[in-house]
Design a protein around this motif. Structure first.
Motif, PDB file in Angstrom:
ATOM      1  N   ILE A   1     -18.763  23.160  -5.571  1.00 56.20           N
ATOM      2  CA  ILE A   1     -18.032  24.384  -5.944  1.00 56.20           C
ATOM      3  C   ILE A   1     -17.055  24.798  -4.841  1.00 56.20           C
ATOM      4  O   ILE A   1     -16.641  25.963  -4.753  1.00 56.20           O
ATOM      5  N   GLY A   2     -16.725  23.850  -3.967  1.00 50.33           N
ATOM      6  CA  GLY A   2     -15.675  24.118  -2.988  1.00 50.33           C
ATOM      7  C   GLY A   2     -16.121  24.890  -1.760  1.00 50.33           C
ATOM      8  O   GLY A   2     -15.303  25.453  -1.042  1.00 50.33           O
ATOM      9  N   ILE A   3     -17.419  24.942  -1.513  1.00 53.38           N
ATOM     10  CA  ILE A   3     -17.908  25.606  -0.302  1.00 53.38           C
ATOM     11  C   ILE A   3     -18.386  24.533   0.678  1.00 53.38           C
ATOM     12  O   ILE A   3     -19.218  23.694   0.335  1.00 53.38           O
ATOM     13  N   GLY A   4     -17.822  24.567   1.880  1.00 51.33           N
ATOM     14  CA  GLY A   4     -18.105  23.503   2.844  1.00 51.33           C
ATOM     15  C   GLY A   4     -19.180  23.888   3.845  1.00 51.33           C
ATOM     16  O   GLY A   4     -19.740  24.987   3.808  1.00 51.33           O
ATOM     17  N   GLN A   5     -19.451  22.966   4.759  1.00 55.32           N
ATOM     18  CA  GLN A   5     -20.517  23.144   5.739  1.00 55.32           C
ATOM     19  C   GLN A   5     -19.934  23.046   7.153  1.00 55.32           C
ATOM     20  O   GLN A   5     -19.034  22.262   7.402  1.00 55.32           O
ATOM     21  N   SER A   6     -20.484  23.859   8.066  1.00 50.63           N
ATOM     22  CA  SER A   6     -20.088  23.741   9.477  1.00 50.63           C
ATOM     23  C   SER A   6     -20.846  22.571  10.100  1.00 50.63           C
ATOM     24  O   SER A   6     -20.259  21.697  10.731  1.00 50.63           O
TER      25      SER A   6
ATOM     26  N   LYS B   1     -30.320  25.241  -7.293  1.00 47.36           N
ATOM     27  CA  LYS B   1     -29.004  25.556  -7.804  1.00 47.36           C
ATOM     28  C   LYS B   1     -28.597  27.013  -7.552  1.00 47.36           C
ATOM     29  O   LYS B   1     -27.421  27.340  -7.493  1.00 47.36           O
ATOM     30  N   GLU B   2     -29.616  27.884  -7.354  1.00 44.85           N
ATOM     31  CA  GLU B   2     -29.314  29.301  -7.067  1.00 44.85           C
ATOM     32  C   GLU B   2     -28.520  29.462  -5.773  1.00 44.85           C
ATOM     33  O   GLU B   2     -27.963  30.525  -5.511  1.00 44.85           O
ATOM     34  N   VAL B   3     -28.470  28.419  -4.978  1.00 46.45           N
ATOM     35  CA  VAL B   3     -27.737  28.503  -3.718  1.00 46.45           C
ATOM     36  C   VAL B   3     -26.256  28.774  -3.971  1.00 46.45           C
ATOM     37  O   VAL B   3     -25.576  29.422  -3.155  1.00 46.45           O
ATOM     38  N   THR B   4     -25.745  28.345  -5.107  1.00 50.50           N
ATOM     39  CA  THR B   4     -24.313  28.541  -5.369  1.00 50.50           C
ATOM     40  C   THR B   4     -24.008  30.018  -5.614  1.00 50.50           C
ATOM     41  O   THR B   4     -23.031  30.541  -5.099  1.00 50.50           O
ATOM     42  N   ALA B   5     -24.893  30.703  -6.359  1.00 53.84           N
ATOM     43  CA  ALA B   5     -24.689  32.137  -6.604  1.00 53.84           C
ATOM     44  C   ALA B   5     -24.802  32.918  -5.293  1.00 53.84           C
ATOM     45  O   ALA B   5     -24.025  33.836  -5.020  1.00 53.84           O
ATOM     46  N   TRP B   6     -25.767  32.535  -4.483  1.00 47.55           N
ATOM     47  CA  TRP B   6     -25.947  33.188  -3.175  1.00 47.55           C
ATOM     48  C   TRP B   6     -24.693  33.022  -2.319  1.00 47.55           C
ATOM     49  O   TRP B   6     -24.208  33.962  -1.694  1.00 47.55           O
ATOM     50  N   ALA B   7     -24.150  31.809  -2.291  1.00 45.02           N
ATOM     51  CA  ALA B   7     -22.963  31.532  -1.468  1.00 45.02           C
ATOM     52  C   ALA B   7     -21.764  32.318  -1.979  1.00 45.02           C
ATOM     53  O   ALA B   7     -20.976  32.851  -1.193  1.00 45.02           O
ATOM     54  N   LYS B   8     -21.636  32.404  -3.306  1.00 45.89           N
ATOM     55  CA  LYS B   8     -20.507  33.175  -3.861  1.00 45.89           C
ATOM     56  C   LYS B   8     -20.667  34.657  -3.544  1.00 45.89           C
ATOM     57  O   LYS B   8     -19.714  35.342  -3.194  1.00 45.89           O
ATOM     58  N   HIS B   9     -21.899  35.152  -3.665  1.00 50.61           N
ATOM     59  CA  HIS B   9     -22.174  36.562  -3.379  1.00 50.61           C
ATOM     60  C   HIS B   9     -21.764  36.928  -1.948  1.00 50.61           C
ATOM     61  O   HIS B   9     -21.218  37.999  -1.695  1.00 50.61           O
ATOM     62  N   HIS B  10     -22.019  36.034  -1.026  1.00 48.66           N
ATOM     63  CA  HIS B  10     -21.654  36.300   0.371  1.00 48.66           C
ATOM     64  C   HIS B  10     -20.227  35.853   0.698  1.00 48.66           C
ATOM     65  O   HIS B  10     -19.846  35.835   1.870  1.00 48.66           O
ATOM     66  N   LYS B  11     -19.490  35.452  -0.348  1.00 50.16           N
ATOM     67  CA  LYS B  11     -18.082  35.037  -0.201  1.00 50.16           C
ATOM     68  C   LYS B  11     -17.930  33.968   0.887  1.00 50.16           C
ATOM     69  O   LYS B  11     -17.059  34.045   1.756  1.00 50.16           O
TER      70      LYS B  11
ATOM     71  N   VAL C   1     -30.258   3.874 -19.555  1.00 50.69           N
ATOM     72  CA  VAL C   1     -30.698   5.056 -18.806  1.00 50.69           C
ATOM     73  C   VAL C   1     -29.660   6.166 -18.956  1.00 50.69           C
ATOM     74  O   VAL C   1     -28.456   5.903 -18.929  1.00 50.69           O
ATOM     75  N   HIS C   2     -30.114   7.396 -19.152  1.00 45.79           N
ATOM     76  CA  HIS C   2     -29.209   8.546 -19.238  1.00 45.79           C
ATOM     77  C   HIS C   2     -28.852   8.989 -17.835  1.00 45.79           C
ATOM     78  O   HIS C   2     -29.693   9.527 -17.108  1.00 45.79           O
ATOM     79  N   VAL C   3     -27.628   8.747 -17.424  1.00 43.20           N
ATOM     80  CA  VAL C   3     -27.208   9.061 -16.060  1.00 43.20           C
ATOM     81  C   VAL C   3     -26.568  10.444 -16.031  1.00 43.20           C
ATOM     82  O   VAL C   3     -25.691  10.744 -16.838  1.00 43.20           O
ATOM     83  N   VAL C   4     -27.022  11.285 -15.110  1.00 42.11           N
ATOM     84  CA  VAL C   4     -26.435  12.610 -14.912  1.00 42.11           C
ATOM     85  C   VAL C   4     -25.679  12.567 -13.588  1.00 42.11           C
ATOM     86  O   VAL C   4     -26.271  12.239 -12.553  1.00 42.11           O
ATOM     87  N   THR C   5     -24.386  12.898 -13.624  1.00 44.91           N
ATOM     88  CA  THR C   5     -23.579  12.736 -12.407  1.00 44.91           C
ATOM     89  C   THR C   5     -23.413  14.038 -11.629  1.00 44.91           C
ATOM     90  O   THR C   5     -22.839  14.049 -10.559  1.00 44.91           O
ATOM     91  N   ASP C   6     -23.918  15.135 -12.167  1.00 47.50           N
ATOM     92  CA  ASP C   6     -23.870  16.411 -11.453  1.00 47.50           C
ATOM     93  C   ASP C   6     -24.791  16.331 -10.229  1.00 47.50           C
ATOM     94  O   ASP C   6     -25.751  15.565 -10.203  1.00 47.50           O
ATOM     95  N   THR C   7     -24.484  17.146  -9.207  1.00 48.29           N
ATOM     96  CA  THR C   7     -25.324  17.141  -8.008  1.00 48.29           C
ATOM     97  C   THR C   7     -26.664  17.830  -8.229  1.00 48.29           C
ATOM     98  O   THR C   7     -27.656  17.509  -7.590  1.00 48.29           O
TER      99      THR C   7
END
Lengths: 290, 382
Positions: free
Chosen positions: A168-173, A278-288, B358-364
């Motif tokens: 989602i375009g958020i990088g890492q230090s 996956k909730e990490v993405t909402a958290w990251a967006k919340h903290h901008k 196999v059903h491959v899912v490419t999302d992270t």
């Protein structure tokens, strides 16, 4: 910026002539890491991936100005190589291998502490600082430059969390594998402290798992000293007690080392506890975050 | 690797820790013979590799041969926390004046070996540590220097003990430390260490867990590590070089790392499905290994689906994919299989997996792959 690695980092690869050491050297170089030398006793003078091989760490330090080292050394030889590396003046060591006897790890840890050396592992994927380099086995395609720090006990989960953010375009230090053994060379708060001080990091994610008390102890440090937002995910909520879940340190003994215990300690310290990665993405967006 | 009590007692005895007269029996007749030699009354103790045995009914006393026969029959026919009792320890019943606790362990956080001594032993040691810390003293060792006797004497004085108990107990502590270091123990414990009515000490129980990573260099004979795994699937996992934990669900899991394996279980569980197993390969993936992993998880009856979650960091996942597909084709596998495979050479890996259906899912996100799994087994995600 980043923690533990920067523009001045000059890396040697110990065990560079081995199957894993040589391929990982190639990938570290492709990622832009300044790999300046390799060590395999008895194979000094040869070249691997364009990198000169030395018989001893002291030789490599003298010839190349190396200051950091990554290990792909068989478990039974790690203690010897580690003491040699500390004695040669290397300041930062990443111990990738697993199955190192705990008695050896305790000696390594105490020697590193005495000599002021910062070491990660054992059983770590290593460290990756986007734009600077990587020491270890992290697959580069999942990471992107940015301002979030990640510390993970598990290698694969460090990739998963970095990948979720990069997507989602958020990088890492910097992404740090702290190691998954019952005794590790540096405790979690020491790594958190680096992120807290790093001007290039805005927030930190801890990816923990069942077993041990690193996460519980980190909660105390966070409550006292962290000002940056911290999120955590603790893996292993369905792990049966008494079973070792792959990692030597991932075992619930009696009532200690459970997901619930870790989550409640971290929550009390003000950490955002994620129920699913996956909730990490909402958290990251919340903290901008970026 | 955890040793049986009777194995640990033998090791303690070889290292001059006082232990009761005893013998190990695999049937009632052996038990009667041993009891005859050491004299009644005796204690019978189920030999299973699990804690909390006493509270689970695994320890019985017998004052006569009839009592022994009944108790031994009951124990040998029983299971303790799911483990069958194959052997029982028959040992002398002693006159106890006082129960103590002493245990060696590794403090993972400080990175030190530690000896804990407690003036109250018995089954409820964990509660004593929590609720009555004044009864417990801990001794941290420098891992390079190890143990010296003055440390134990100081520790026991802190607990308010007097001579001659201090000397006798610190001798036991020194010997226990010696056992722990020469066997590279993660845990070495005597609970209880009893004070007999004549004032001498006796280790009436023994726990010894050896560091698996050190097995090849321990210079003492040890039992085979793989033989003693009771679960046949977990034993097979160890044989092929992966960690397999048997669970009671119906979704088979293969993961390339411990964390990813646990997260796969977490998310499958969060979606109200149950994993049939935990399996993690570590860094040794080859086509052959994943072929064997497929074979292993398919041994579980009533499997509904398979979930594969791998990263190509240290692992050549394109090789692993070949093994999976070869297994599917050779065994004509019809189960739905979902795979998430990311990292080095991922596109090549996806192509190979898709060639095997196999059903491959490419999302992270592993969540996305589990959504696909839900869809294939006809369950609503969430």
């Amino acid at each position: 910026m980043s923690i533990l690695m920067d523009d001045t980092t000059r890396v040697i690869v110990q065990g560079i002539t081995g199957r894993i050491g040589s391929i990982q050297t190639k990938w570290m170089l492709e990622y832009g890491t300044k790999v300046v030398g390799g060590i395999t006793p008895g194979k000094g003078g040869s070249i691997v991936e364009g990198v000169p091989v030395f018989d001893s760490v002291a030789d490599a330090v003298k010839e190349t100005g190396a200051n950091s080292s990554v290990f792909f050394v068989p478990a039974g030889f790690v203690l010897d190589a580690f003491l040699e590396t500390v004695d040669a003046g290397i300041r930062f060591i990443v111990v990738v291998p697993e199955h190192i006897p705990v008695a050896d790890v305790m000696k390594m840890r105490s020697y590193a502490a005495e000599k002021g050396v910062f070491a990660l592992g054992p059983t770590t994927p290593g460290i990756l600082a986007p734009g600077i380099g990587k020491m270890g086995i992290m697959p580069a395609s999942l990471f992107a430059p940015g301002r979030v720090g990640i510390i993970s006990r598990s290698g694969t989960l460090s990739y998963e969390f970095a990948g979720l953010l990069s997507q989602i375009g958020i990088g890492q230090s910097t992404v740090v594998g702290m190691g998954a053994d019952p005794v590790i060379l540096r405790n979690l708060p020491d790594i958190l402290e680096r992120f807290e001080k790093d001007e290039g990091t805005d927030a930190v994610i801890i990816v923990g798992e069942v077993g041990g008390e690193q996460e519980e102890k980190a909660a105390g440090f966070i409550a006292r000293q962290m000002t940056k937002p911290v999120a955590c995910y603790i893996a292993g909520r369905y792990s049966p007690p008494g079973k070792r879940m792959g990692h030597a340190g991932a075992i619930v003994r009696g009532t200690s080392g459970t997901v619930e215990g870790k989550e409640s300690a971290l929550r009390a310290a003000g950490v955002t506890v994620l129920d699913s990665p996956k909730e990490v993405t909402a958290w990251a967006k919340h903290h901008k975050l970026s | 690797m955890r040793l049986h009590e009777y194995e640990a007692l033998d090791i303690f005895e070889q290292n001059r820790i006082p232990v009761p007269r005893r013998g190990v029996a695999a049937d009632v007749y052996e038990a009667i013979q041993i009891a005859g030699e050491i004299g009644y009354p005796v204690m019978l103790k189920a030999q299973v590799l699990v804690g909390g045995r006493g509270l689970a009914g695994g320890i019985k006393a017998a004052a006569t041969q009839d009592e022994l026969k009944e108790a031994a029959e009951t124990l040998l026919a029983s299971e303790i926390k799911g483990l069958p009792v194959r052997k029982i320890l028959v040992c002398e019943k002693v006159e106890i004046a006082r129960e103590l606790y002493v245990g060696f362990t590794i403090d993972g956080y400080s990175g030190h070996p530690v000896i804990l001594a407690c003036t109250e032993g018995g089954v409820r040691i964990e509660e004593t540590v929590k609720n009555e810390p004044e009864k417990v003293a801990a001794l941290h060792f420098d891992p390079s220097f190890g143990y010296y006797p003055y440390q134990a004497r100081g520790l026991l004085k802190l607990l308010g003990l007097k001579q001659p108990l201090i000397s006798a107990w610190s001798d036991v502590i020194g010997r226990l430390y010696h056992v722990a270091s020469s066997y590279e123990a993660l845990i070495a414990e005597i609970n209880p260490l009893v004070v007999l009515t004549n004032g001498t000490l006796l280790a009436v129980d023994a726990v010894l867990e050896v560091d698996d990573s050190a097995l090849s260099r321990i210079r003492h004979p040890l039992p085979d590590r793989i033989d003693r795994i009771e679960n046949v699937l977990e034993r097979r996992g160890r044989e092929i070089g992966v960690t397999y934990v048997d669970l009671d669900g119906d979704v088979g899991i293969i993961a390339s790392g411990a964390g990813l394996g646990m997260v796969s279980m977490d998310i499958i569980g969060n979606n109200k499905m149950k994993p049939a197993n935990f399996l993690e390969t570590g860094g040794g993936i080859t086509a052959d290994l994943l072929y064997k992993c497929m074979d292993l998880i398919m041994m579980k009856p009533d499997l509904k689906a398979i979930f594969i979650n791998v990263y190509g960091g240290i692992n050549p996942i394109h090789e692993g994919a070949k093994g999976v597909v070869r297994y599917i084709k050779e065994h004509n596998v019809k189960l739905p299989i979902v795979a998430k495979a990311l990292g080095n050479r991922q596109e090549e890996t996806w192509e190979i997996l898709q060639s095997g259906g196999v059903h491959v899912v490419t999302d992270t996100a592993t969540e996305k792959a589990v959504e696909k799994l839900c869809e294939l087994v006809g369950r609503k995600a969430g």
